[in-house]
Design a protein around this motif. Sequence first.
Motif, PDB file in Angstrom:
ATOM      1  N   ARG A 219     -15.195  -3.344  -8.934  1.00  0.00           N
ATOM      2  CA  ARG A 219     -14.875  -2.879  -8.784  1.00  0.00           C
ATOM      3  C   ARG A 219     -14.363  -2.635  -6.971  1.00  0.00           C
ATOM      4  N   GLY A 220     -13.996  -4.336  -7.592  1.00  0.00           N
ATOM      5  CA  GLY A 220     -13.802  -4.832  -5.284  1.00  0.00           C
ATOM      6  C   GLY A 220     -14.977  -4.803  -4.881  1.00  0.00           C
ATOM      7  N   ALA A 221     -15.968  -4.783  -5.103  1.00  0.00           N
ATOM      8  CA  ALA A 221     -17.221  -5.260  -4.086  1.00  0.00           C
ATOM      9  C   ALA A 221     -17.108  -6.582  -4.089  1.00  0.00           C
ATOM     10  N   LYS A 222     -18.450  -6.631  -3.563  1.00  0.00           N
ATOM     11  CA  LYS A 222     -19.297  -7.847  -3.860  1.00  0.00           C
ATOM     12  C   LYS A 222     -21.076  -8.323  -3.793  1.00  0.00           C
ATOM     13  N   PHE A 223     -21.317  -8.963  -4.358  1.00  0.00           N
ATOM     14  CA  PHE A 223     -22.654  -9.355  -4.545  1.00  0.00           C
ATOM     15  C   PHE A 223     -23.570 -10.266  -4.754  1.00  0.00           C
ATOM     16  N   VAL A 224     -24.666 -10.926  -4.847  1.00  0.00           N
ATOM     17  CA  VAL A 224     -25.193 -11.890  -4.527  1.00  0.00           C
ATOM     18  C   VAL A 224     -26.314 -11.760  -5.535  1.00  0.00           C
ATOM     19  N   LEU A 225     -26.997 -12.111  -6.454  1.00  0.00           N
ATOM     20  CA  LEU A 225     -27.763 -12.051  -7.001  1.00  0.00           C
ATOM     21  C   LEU A 225     -28.880 -13.318  -7.008  1.00  0.00           C
ATOM     22  N   SER A 226     -29.904 -13.459  -6.663  1.00  0.00           N
ATOM     23  CA  SER A 226     -30.628 -14.416  -6.923  1.00  0.00           C
ATOM     24  C   SER A 226     -32.365 -13.747  -7.589  1.00  0.00           C
ATOM     25  N   TYR A 227     -32.378 -15.423  -8.508  1.00  0.00           N
ATOM     26  CA  TYR A 227     -33.287 -15.280  -9.943  1.00  0.00           C
ATOM     27  C   TYR A 227     -33.724 -17.110  -9.976  1.00  0.00           C
ATOM     28  N   ALA A 228     -35.025 -16.989 -10.949  1.00  0.00           N
ATOM     29  CA  ALA A 228     -35.580 -18.438 -11.104  1.00  0.00           C
ATOM     30  C   ALA A 228     -34.314 -19.097 -11.781  1.00  0.00           C
ATOM     31  N   TYR A 229     -34.424 -20.319 -11.733  1.00  0.00           N
ATOM     32  CA  TYR A 229     -33.373 -21.494 -12.008  1.00  0.00           C
ATOM     33  C   TYR A 229     -34.211 -21.250 -13.325  1.00  0.00           C
ATOM     34  N   SER A 230     -32.782 -21.019 -14.207  1.00  0.00           N
ATOM     35  CA  SER A 230     -34.021 -21.659 -15.824  1.00  0.00           C
ATOM     36  C   SER A 230     -32.298 -21.516 -16.908  1.00  0.00           C
ATOM     37  N   PRO A 231     -32.487 -21.902 -17.714  1.00  0.00           N
ATOM     38  CA  PRO A 231     -31.581 -21.707 -18.857  1.00  0.00           C
ATOM     39  C   PRO A 231     -31.065 -20.495 -19.383  1.00  0.00           C
ATOM     40  N   GLU A 232     -31.789 -19.437 -18.493  1.00  0.00           N
ATOM     41  CA  GLU A 232     -31.473 -18.041 -18.977  1.00  0.00           C
ATOM     42  C   GLU A 232     -30.143 -17.705 -18.455  1.00  0.00           C
ATOM     43  N   ALA A 233     -30.497 -17.143 -16.825  1.00  0.00           N
ATOM     44  CA  ALA A 233     -29.590 -17.103 -15.772  1.00  0.00           C
ATOM     45  C   ALA A 233     -28.899 -18.311 -16.168  1.00  0.00           C
ATOM     46  N   ARG A 234     -28.592 -19.677 -16.449  1.00  0.00           N
ATOM     47  CA  ARG A 234     -27.924 -20.109 -16.245  1.00  0.00           C
ATOM     48  C   ARG A 234     -26.208 -19.742 -17.773  1.00  0.00           C
ATOM     49  N   ASN A 235     -26.805 -19.180 -18.335  1.00  0.00           N
ATOM     50  CA  ASN A 235     -26.332 -19.319 -19.837  1.00  0.00           C
ATOM     51  C   ASN A 235     -25.684 -17.562 -19.069  1.00  0.00           C
ATOM     52  N   TYR A 236     -26.793 -16.782 -19.155  1.00  0.00           N
ATOM     53  CA  TYR A 236     -25.870 -15.450 -18.510  1.00  0.00           C
ATOM     54  C   TYR A 236     -24.713 -15.381 -17.684  1.00  0.00           C
ATOM     55  N   PHE A 237     -25.218 -16.017 -16.236  1.00  0.00           N
ATOM     56  CA  PHE A 237     -24.422 -15.871 -14.779  1.00  0.00           C
ATOM     57  C   PHE A 237     -23.929 -16.625 -14.814  1.00  0.00           C
ATOM     58  N   GLN A 238     -22.870 -17.413 -16.306  1.00  0.00           N
ATOM     59  CA  GLN A 238     -21.851 -18.882 -15.955  1.00  0.00           C
ATOM     60  C   GLN A 238     -21.052 -18.817 -15.280  1.00  0.00           C
ATOM     61  N   ASN A 239     -20.129 -17.710 -15.377  1.00  0.00           N
ATOM     62  CA  ASN A 239     -18.880 -16.884 -14.466  1.00  0.00           C
ATOM     63  C   ASN A 239     -19.070 -17.073 -13.390  1.00  0.00           C
ATOM     64  N   TRP A 240     -19.959 -17.169 -13.038  1.00  0.00           N
ATOM     65  CA  TRP A 240     -20.232 -16.781 -11.591  1.00  0.00           C
ATOM     66  C   TRP A 240     -20.372 -18.502 -10.148  1.00  0.00           C
ATOM     67  N   LYS A 241     -20.555 -18.099  -9.446  1.00  0.00           N
ATOM     68  CA  LYS A 241     -20.151 -19.565  -8.273  1.00  0.00           C
ATOM     69  C   LYS A 241     -21.587 -19.398  -8.003  1.00  0.00           C
ATOM     70  N   SER A 242     -22.442 -20.551  -8.365  1.00  0.00           N
ATOM     71  CA  SER A 242     -23.911 -20.617  -8.351  1.00  0.00           C
ATOM     72  C   SER A 242     -24.426 -22.283  -7.225  1.00  0.00           C
ATOM     73  N   ARG A 243     -25.480 -20.865  -6.480  1.00  0.00           N
ATOM     74  CA  ARG A 243     -25.954 -22.390  -5.959  1.00  0.00           C
ATOM     75  C   ARG A 243     -27.806 -22.509  -5.951  1.00  0.00           C
ATOM     76  N   LYS A 244     -28.083 -23.233  -6.400  1.00  0.00           N
ATOM     77  CA  LYS A 244     -29.634 -23.778  -6.677  1.00  0.00           C
ATOM     78  C   LYS A 244     -30.445 -24.217  -5.538  1.00  0.00           C
ATOM     79  N   VAL A 245     -31.311 -23.215  -5.246  1.00  0.00           N
ATOM     80  CA  VAL A 245     -31.719 -23.624  -4.230  1.00  0.00           C
ATOM     81  C   VAL A 245     -33.670 -23.322  -4.421  1.00  0.00           C
ATOM     82  N   PHE A 246     -34.080 -23.444  -3.004  1.00  0.00           N
ATOM     83  CA  PHE A 246     -35.598 -23.722  -3.521  1.00  0.00           C
ATOM     84  C   PHE A 246     -36.491 -23.406  -2.435  1.00  0.00           C
TER      85      PHE A 246
END
Length: 269
Positions: A219-246
């Motif tokens: 739809r031409g909108a922007k998003f930011v998703l914050s989530y626990a660093y986990s295999p599940e997150a990396r698997n489901y959202f692997q198509n998006w840019k990602s950045r690991k933080v603490f």
Amino acid sequence: MPRDRVAPFLRWAGSKRKLLPRLTPYWGSGHTRYIEPFMGSAAFFYATTPTSAILSDINQDLVSTFVSVRDHPRAVYNRLLDIPKGKRSYIGLRKLNPNSLDSLDRAARFIFLNRFCFNGIYRTNTTGAFNVPYSPSGTGKLPTWDTFLAAARPLKFAEIVCDDFESVVDNHVRTGDFVYLDPPYAVENRRVFRQYGPQTFGLEDLKRMDSALETIDKRGAKFVLSYAYSPEARNYFQNWKSRKVFTQRNVSGFAKHRRMAAEVIFTNI
């Protein structure tokens, strides 16, 4: 022009207040509206001070509290001050069915329990009753009127709804919007703590989240998703840019047991 930033009026376990320096740079010029489907204490909303917003959550008590604070801040604050302080008062309020109260007393009850509960956790039992124990220390005082009013004012720019995140995305997101998503964690199908109740957000919801991100992007909108660093997150959202933080995780009851936890930010920005 943006308004001065203010602090949330609620405490919230899982809040991203400590992660805000990493998140706020994603909020830039050109966004027409801010949308947050898992608002919690709305810390990012208060940090970004948008002039048009939709705030949503599935927690009806939380949503009705925000609406009352937006529409009747002085009345809610006066009723909050009328509540006696201490454990006995806390236990008595906790036993009350919020549906038996008018909207102002219901909001005052929610804010009082939130302020003086253990670690700012919102948790319910299997019947939906709030069951977090009283905390005699470490909760701070109730906000001053000036602080409370400052938190109420930005809400005038927000539509506040109670809905599922997928419905919020489907029904509201349009070109130019900025969507911030901070769902409860479902790491290995177990939340870090049982926020809201026993069946709030599981691995099956990550599939719906991935679909929601696709909708936002198309739809031409922007998003930011914050989530626990986990295999599940990396698997489901692997198509998006990602950045690991603490960031420091504040769910532990004692400061010496709190630790730095890895999280990951996904975005199409």
